[in-house]
Design a protein around this motif. Sequence first.
Motif, PDB file in Angstrom:
ATOM      1  N   ARG A  19     -37.190  18.816  10.288  1.00 19.72           N
ATOM      2  CA  ARG A  19     -38.625  18.707  10.472  1.00 19.72           C
ATOM      3  C   ARG A  19     -39.176  17.687   9.497  1.00 19.72           C
ATOM      4  N   THR A  20     -39.860  16.681  10.033  1.00 17.39           N
ATOM      5  CA  THR A  20     -40.537  15.704   9.182  1.00 17.39           C
ATOM      6  C   THR A  20     -42.028  16.040   9.190  1.00 17.39           C
ATOM      7  N   GLU A  21     -42.817  15.086   8.757  1.00 16.78           N
ATOM      8  CA  GLU A  21     -44.252  15.359   8.662  1.00 16.78           C
ATOM      9  C   GLU A  21     -44.873  15.668  10.017  1.00 16.78           C
ATOM     10  N   ASN A  22     -44.441  14.968  11.061  1.00 18.00           N
ATOM     11  CA  ASN A  22     -45.057  15.206  12.369  1.00 18.00           C
ATOM     12  C   ASN A  22     -44.055  15.283  13.527  1.00 18.00           C
ATOM     13  N   THR A  23     -42.776  15.339  13.220  1.00 19.28           N
ATOM     14  CA  THR A  23     -41.774  15.466  14.282  1.00 19.28           C
ATOM     15  C   THR A  23     -40.819  16.607  13.976  1.00 19.28           C
ATOM     16  N   PHE A  24     -40.252  17.149  15.031  1.00 17.88           N
ATOM     17  CA  PHE A  24     -39.294  18.244  14.923  1.00 17.88           C
ATOM     18  C   PHE A  24     -38.089  17.882  15.774  1.00 17.88           C
ATOM     19  N   LEU A  25     -36.900  17.976  15.208  1.00 15.93           N
ATOM     20  CA  LEU A  25     -35.685  17.577  15.909  1.00 15.93           C
ATOM     21  C   LEU A  25     -34.662  18.698  15.873  1.00 15.93           C
ATOM     22  N   VAL A  26     -34.062  18.952  17.018  1.00 18.21           N
ATOM     23  CA  VAL A  26     -32.969  19.923  17.139  1.00 18.21           C
ATOM     24  C   VAL A  26     -31.774  19.211  17.753  1.00 18.21           C
ATOM     25  N   ARG A  27     -30.626  19.334  17.089  1.00 19.05           N
ATOM     26  CA  ARG A  27     -29.406  18.756  17.650  1.00 19.05           C
ATOM     27  C   ARG A  27     -28.362  19.863  17.764  1.00 19.05           C
ATOM     28  N   LEU A  28     -27.930  20.102  18.973  1.00 20.20           N
ATOM     29  CA  LEU A  28     -26.951  21.148  19.254  1.00 20.20           C
ATOM     30  C   LEU A  28     -25.627  20.503  19.637  1.00 20.20           C
ATOM     31  N   ARG A  29     -24.548  20.886  18.937  1.00 16.14           N
ATOM     32  CA  ARG A  29     -23.214  20.358  19.230  1.00 16.14           C
ATOM     33  C   ARG A  29     -22.287  21.485  19.675  1.00 16.14           C
ATOM     34  N   LEU A  30     -21.582  21.251  20.756  1.00 13.10           N
ATOM     35  CA  LEU A  30     -20.585  22.182  21.249  1.00 13.10           C
ATOM     36  C   LEU A  30     -19.241  21.475  21.256  1.00 13.10           C
ATOM     37  N   ASP A  76     -14.575  15.445  23.953  1.00 15.35           N
ATOM     38  CA  ASP A  76     -14.429  16.282  22.769  1.00 15.35           C
ATOM     39  C   ASP A  76     -15.618  17.203  22.502  1.00 15.35           C
ATOM     40  N   GLU A  77     -16.821  16.789  22.907  1.00 11.28           N
ATOM     41  CA  GLU A  77     -17.980  17.601  22.574  1.00 11.28           C
ATOM     42  C   GLU A  77     -19.156  17.316  23.504  1.00 11.28           C
ATOM     43  N   ILE A  78     -20.089  18.262  23.480  1.00  9.38           N
ATOM     44  CA  ILE A  78     -21.362  18.120  24.182  1.00  9.38           C
ATOM     45  C   ILE A  78     -22.458  18.128  23.117  1.00  9.38           C
ATOM     46  N   VAL A  79     -23.355  17.152  23.172  1.00 13.13           N
ATOM     47  CA  VAL A  79     -24.425  17.044  22.185  1.00 13.13           C
ATOM     48  C   VAL A  79     -25.764  17.043  22.911  1.00 13.13           C
ATOM     49  N   LEU A  80     -26.618  17.979  22.509  1.00 12.83           N
ATOM     50  CA  LEU A  80     -27.949  18.088  23.084  1.00 12.83           C
ATOM     51  C   LEU A  80     -28.969  17.838  21.979  1.00 12.83           C
TER      52      LEU A  80
END
Length: 348
Positions: A327-338, A284-288
């Motif tokens: 973005r938290t205090e010291n982490t950065f997260l990117v979630r890409l859904r197709l 159903d999807e691709i998640v990066l």
Amino acid sequence: MMKTTAFILYSHLFIFALMLTALWVANLLWSGEDIPFVQIIIAAGLYFGYSYMISNLILRFWGGARKQRVISVICYLILFITVIPIVQILIHDVLPLVGIIFFDDSLPENMPKFYFRIVSGYLIANLLAMIVAIGNRYFTVKKEKKKLDQDLRIYRDRVVGFQYTSHFLTSIFLTKFGEMLLNDVPKDKTTKRDIVQFLAYLLEVERPGDRKSWAEEMDQLHCFIRLLSRHYGEKAILYTETLHDRLYPAIPAGILFFPLENCLKHAHISTDQPIEFRLDGNHDEIVLTCQNYWSPKDERLEPETGFEMLRYKLGQMDTETAIAIKRTENTFLVRLRLKLQPDEKAKL
């Protein structure tokens, strides 16, 4: 492949001539009785035939995939096991039919000596085959190295004058990782080939409307991961991949590794603070998902800076897409859904 075959063939024609000459000279100087020239030709031919087959098996073992290596080993074992019975049948049963006799019927057969000559001849054929295979390997590697060096110079010259039109390309070439791509000359052929491949790909990645097959994009992603791991350390890039369905639609070039762009320019990247990069796919999807330790050079920088090209690429797709940035205090997260449409795979 054709050049390799020609090299092996011409090398063994030389071996045939060499063995023919050596056996003929040995017959003249050291043999107690005159050996017919036709027998010398047959003996040289056996050296030629076995050496030719063994050298081909060696090269297929060196350069082939796992299945081809297994087949090469099996074929070699068959040659080794059958060399004595084949030569014995040839000398005792086949050649006498055409009047070529290698033995004297009036004397008792010395089978141990006969077997020793066959085995020693087979070992010489192995040695000759190994020399040919090593020679071919040497000239092939030397030629590949020369071609890689030429390609590296060409793509680096093109990249130096390239207009960096996106945050992604700027992030790559204005970092130490970019310096490695543009200046470092690795000794190992694999890394050098990866650099050539990735530089060539970057020159095409911003081409509008350009779609690549899923297999090609995965190959480019793996190439990028290998280069990052080489530069920052194996444990600095924690990449995991879980794909339940290998058939996925063609996608715009670069989508799979665009989420890494902020990691290169605004992140701590080390074995103590690794990038966690994960690719998951189902029907159903691709998640990066990409998560890193955040260290921007300018605290005023907004976390979405640099995603214009990614959004532009996603806009070219006929499917639902979503980007989540946290973005938290010291982490950065990117979630890409197709999201994949039911008829998407039918287009493949």
